[in-house]
Every structure is written in C-alpha cells, then in structure tokens.
Scaffold this active site. Structure first.
Site, short mmCIF file in Angstrom:
data_model
loop_
_atom_site.label_atom_id
_atom_site.label_comp_id
_atom_site.label_asym_id
_atom_site.label_seq_id
_atom_site.Cartn_x
_atom_site.Cartn_y
_atom_site.Cartn_z
N GLU A 145 0.83 -1.20 0.00
CA GLU A 145 0.00 0.00 0.00
C GLU A 145 0.87 1.26 0.00
O GLU A 145 1.96 1.28 0.56
CB GLU A 145 -0.92 -0.01 1.22
CG GLU A 145 -1.99 -1.07 1.07
CD GLU A 145 -2.97 -1.11 2.22
OE1 GLU A 145 -4.14 -1.38 1.98
OE2 GLU A 145 -2.56 -0.86 3.37
N CYS A 177 -0.75 5.76 9.51
CA CYS A 177 0.46 4.97 9.74
C CYS A 177 0.15 3.77 10.61
O CYS A 177 -0.64 3.86 11.53
CB CYS A 177 1.52 5.80 10.47
SG CYS A 177 2.10 7.15 9.48
N CYS A 226 3.58 8.54 0.96
CA CYS A 226 4.03 7.63 2.02
C CYS A 226 4.28 6.26 1.38
O CYS A 226 3.36 5.61 0.90
CB CYS A 226 2.94 7.58 3.09
SG CYS A 226 3.30 6.46 4.42
N CYS A 278 1.63 -2.60 15.73
CA CYS A 278 1.59 -2.25 14.30
C CYS A 278 0.91 -3.34 13.45
O CYS A 278 1.24 -4.52 13.56
CB CYS A 278 3.03 -2.04 13.82
SG CYS A 278 3.17 -1.87 12.05
N CYS A 289 6.78 -6.89 7.63
CA CYS A 289 7.93 -6.30 8.32
C CYS A 289 8.47 -7.28 9.35
O CYS A 289 7.69 -7.84 10.13
CB CYS A 289 7.52 -5.01 9.01
SG CYS A 289 8.90 -4.22 9.89
N CYS A 314 6.64 -4.98 15.65
CA CYS A 314 6.24 -4.16 16.80
C CYS A 314 4.82 -4.56 17.21
O CYS A 314 3.98 -4.85 16.35
CB CYS A 314 6.28 -2.68 16.44
SG CYS A 314 7.92 -2.15 15.94
N1 SAH Z 1 9.21 0.72 10.03
C1 SAH Z 1 9.31 2.13 10.08
C2 SAH Z 1 8.41 2.85 9.11
C3 SAH Z 1 7.02 2.31 8.91
S1 SAH Z 1 5.93 2.42 10.29
C4 SAH Z 1 9.08 2.63 11.49
O1 SAH Z 1 8.66 1.85 12.33
O2 SAH Z 1 9.35 3.80 11.73
C5 SAH Z 1 5.48 4.13 10.20
C6 SAH Z 1 5.05 4.73 11.54
O3 SAH Z 1 3.79 4.21 11.94
C7 SAH Z 1 6.02 4.46 12.66
O4 SAH Z 1 6.30 5.62 13.39
C8 SAH Z 1 5.23 3.48 13.48
O5 SAH Z 1 5.68 3.43 14.80
C9 SAH Z 1 3.83 4.00 13.33
N2 SAH Z 1 2.79 3.08 13.75
C10 SAH Z 1 2.76 1.75 13.66
N3 SAH Z 1 1.64 1.24 14.19
C11 SAH Z 1 0.92 2.30 14.64
C12 SAH Z 1 -0.33 2.43 15.30
N4 SAH Z 1 -1.09 1.36 15.59
N5 SAH Z 1 -0.75 3.66 15.63
C13 SAH Z 1 0.00 4.75 15.31
N6 SAH Z 1 1.19 4.69 14.71
C14 SAH Z 1 1.65 3.47 14.38
FE1 SF4 Z 2 7.87 -2.68 11.16
FE2 SF4 Z 2 5.54 -1.69 11.93
FE3 SF4 Z 2 7.57 -1.78 13.65
FE4 SF4 Z 2 7.65 -0.04 11.58
S1 SF4 Z 2 6.20 -0.03 13.29
S2 SF4 Z 2 9.31 -1.39 12.31
S3 SF4 Z 2 6.57 -1.26 10.04
S4 SF4 Z 2 6.54 -3.55 12.73
#
Ligand code: SAH
Ligand code: SF4
Length: 349
Positions: free
Chosen positions: A93, A339, A107, A121, A114, A118
C-alpha cells in the site's frame, strides 16, 4: 535469458547495459531520462531511439509497472490510498497525503510485511515476506507522479512510513534514494525525503558513510529500554544508548533536526515518568517530538489514552519540560490510511 528490469538500474548500470548491446554511451543518459523524468511506461515511447535500438531493448529488457488493485479517497481530508499488486502477486500500500499549502507527500512502503514485529503495528502483525526491489520503490512514486501530472500537480515530499522497515532494506533504499534525488530524474531533494525507522543502528551508520543526508524520523514510543523492548523487539539488539550515540553523530555531521515519533498508548507510556524520560532523551538533540494517539489495531488490544490524559502529557512536555513537541492528528482515518494501519493482505472478512 531473463529480461533485465530497467528500473532496477542506476545510470551507470544502465549505460553499461546499453553499451554491451552495441549502443553509444550517451544513450545511457537518454534512456535514463525516459525512465526517471518522463516516466515512460513502455520502450516504444522512447521516440528519439532508432527502431533498431528500441527492438534490442524490447528483446532484452522491460519496464515493470505496479498493478493498481484498489484506490480509496478519504472523504475527510482527501488522503488517497492505493493498493498495488507486485509481479509475484504480493500486495503493498502507498498513501498520498494532500496538504493545504499545495504540498503532496507520498508515504512509501519498503517491504512486504515487516520483520521487526512491533506489538502495536498492523504491518508487523502480518509477518515478513520480502524486501521490495528498487523498481518497486520507484514505481510507487512514478505511478502517483504520473496521475498528479495529469491534474497539473506533482509530488513534493516523500516519506518512508508505509509498510516495512526501510533500514532493513538498506541496499535497495540507498539506490532508490540516489535515483530519486538525481537531477536527471524526478529530482526530489534529500531534504524532502524522510526515512522513518524503528532504529536500525548499523544502517544509520551506513547512511552516514555513504553521505546520504536524508531526514530521519525515529519511532521512539518509549525512552525507557525496558518498556521499549516490550513493544519494539529490535530495541534489544539496538538499545537506546546505542541509538542516541549514532543519532548524535548523525546530527553532528548532517546538522539536520531529528524527528521523534511517539505513539500514545493507554496505561503504558503516558505517565509523568515516561514524559521525563522522553524529555531527557529528546533534549540531547535539535529535535521535534510528534505525539500520535495510537490507532487501535484489533489484534493488539492496545488503546488510545483519554483526551484529558493526552492533553496533560502534551502540556507537561511543552510547558514544564520545554520539549519542542506537536500533537498530530492522523490523516485518512476513514480509509485506514493512517500509519501503522497498512497491511499486505486485505482483511479477510
Ligand atoms: N518501520 C518504520 C516505518 C514504517 S511504520 C518505522 O517503524 O518507523 C510508520 C510509523 O507508523 C512508525 O512511526 C510506526 O511506529 C507508526 N505506527 C505503527 N503502528 C501504529 C499504530 N497502531 N498507531 C500509530 N502509529 C503506528
Ligand atoms: Fe515494522 Fe511496523 Fe515496527 Fe515499523 S512499526 S518497524 S513497520 S513492525
């Protein structure tokens, strides 16, 4: 022999390929312009090449494209979300954010899924499939740029905040950055390109070594190791001390302000102790801290704090700890364009 993917090549590699096929060296630049400035979709468009040269290219090479499966536009703020299919059937996406001041930010995704996983996420929940190729990174940009050009608009900023951890796909990322920022291409300055990362320390060192001074956004989410370990597993490999050491060096060399993303999670990272740790961490740098109330992702069970709690956390950081802080409202919430809500598979309904 398998056809070569033209969009995976930088200008030097492209020139080498053409010369190997008996074409003069200057065609390297011509073909590069067709691919990266005029966004040609097929080789026949390259009308200043002889028919014979076009034939050779047709036979040996191809220009890949992304198959648009779905396009959604937010009714709230005109954010657009694109679901693309890759050559091997995987999907990614890409999100277009429209700003009131004419800026258009794309974006971009860097991986299918990934590996960092996390806990908060959506992409992380889906597991990891593979890195994106250079051409797949570039084609997210070019597909949208072509659409915008038709309306007399263009992309002004790029952020690697879509699916995946860009600094784990560092080779393809660096090559794509070189092509995106070069004068003979779409020419988006590195100052307008932000890489968002969970903090892959050796890759930040690599960016420094290669002198690619992009904007960095660090997904911090907690400035306490023990807590950060629980939500961003990679923190065990690259704890906060290592992260701040490499970031201090990054700032010393690039003089760029660092952005710290901090999602607010109910009953987890919004106490006064969390705010103090965050303030201490941020004040090591010329910084901006973005607070983002977390988007609830159904499997995670994590929730946003109350408005009152969010406000209190923000005011304390700003007024008491003098942190340069902003409270960000998510865009495109009605189309899951925010995000951390991007995922490779459409939800199984
Ligand atoms: N992997 C990279 C970039 C992609 S994630 C990273 O982690 O920075 C992009 C952003 O979305 C990151 O700041 C991540 O922490 C945030 N993100 C992920 N899950 C989220 C959620 N449930 N609510 C708000 N932000 C989130
Ligand atoms: Fe990967 Fe999501 Fe963590 Fe970014 S926030 S590093 S996309 S698992």
């Amino acid at each position: 022999m398998e056809k070569r993917n033209l969009l995976d090549l930088n200008q030097q590699e492209l020139t080498e390929l053409l010369v190997a096929e008996g074409m003069k060296k200057f065609y390297g630049k011509e073909v590069f312009l067709w691919l990266h400035k005029k966004f040609a979709r097929n080789i026949q468009e390259m009308t200043n090449l002889s028919l014979k040269h076009r034939e050779i290219l047709e036979e040996k090479t191809y220009i890949p494209y992304l198959n648009l499966l779905k396009h959604q536009v937010s009714k709230i703020d005109k954010t657009e979300k694109f679901l693309f299919q890759l050559e091997d059937g995987n999907t990614i996406e890409t999100v277009l954010l429209r700003h009131r001041d004419q800026r258009n930010t794309l974006c971009i995704s860097s991986q299918v899924g990934c590996p960092v996983k996390c806990t908060f996420c959506a992409t992380g929940q889906d597991g990891f499939v593979r890195n994106l190729r250079v051409s797949e990174i570039l084609n997210q940009v070019y597909t949208i740029e072509r659409r915008l050009n038709k309306r007399g608009e263009k992309l002004t900023n790029l952020v690697f905040m879509g699916m995946g951890e860009p600094l784990i796909n560092i080779d393809a990322l660096l090559k794509a950055l070189e092509i995106l920022s070069c004068e003979e291409g779409i020419c988006i300055s590195k100052r307008k390109i932000t890489i968002s990362t969970s903090g892959i320390v050796p890759a930040i060192e690599r960016i420094l070594m290669e002198k690619t001074p992009v904007e960095l956004a660090i997904s911090l989410h907690s400035a306490i190791n023990e807590k950060r370990n629980r939500i961003i597993p990679i923190n065990k490999a690259y704890p906060l001390e290592d992260l701040s050491a490499v970031l201090l060096e990054y700032q010393r060399q690039t003089k760029r302000r660092l952005t710290f993303e901090y999602i607010l999670i109910k009953d987890f990272n919004v106490s006064e102790g969390d705010a103090n740790a965050l303030a201490g961490f941020a004040h090591q740098f010329d910084h901006i801290v973005n607070l983002i109330p977390c988007n609830p992702v159904s499997e995670t069970g994590l929730e946003r704090p109350s408005e009152k709690k969010i406000e209190r956390f923000y005011e304390y950081l700003k007024n008491v700890r003098k942190v340069n802080v902003s409270l960000r409202q998510e865009k495109g919430t009605d189309i899951d364009g925010a995000c951390g809500q991007l995922r490779q598979n459409q939800r199984k309904k």
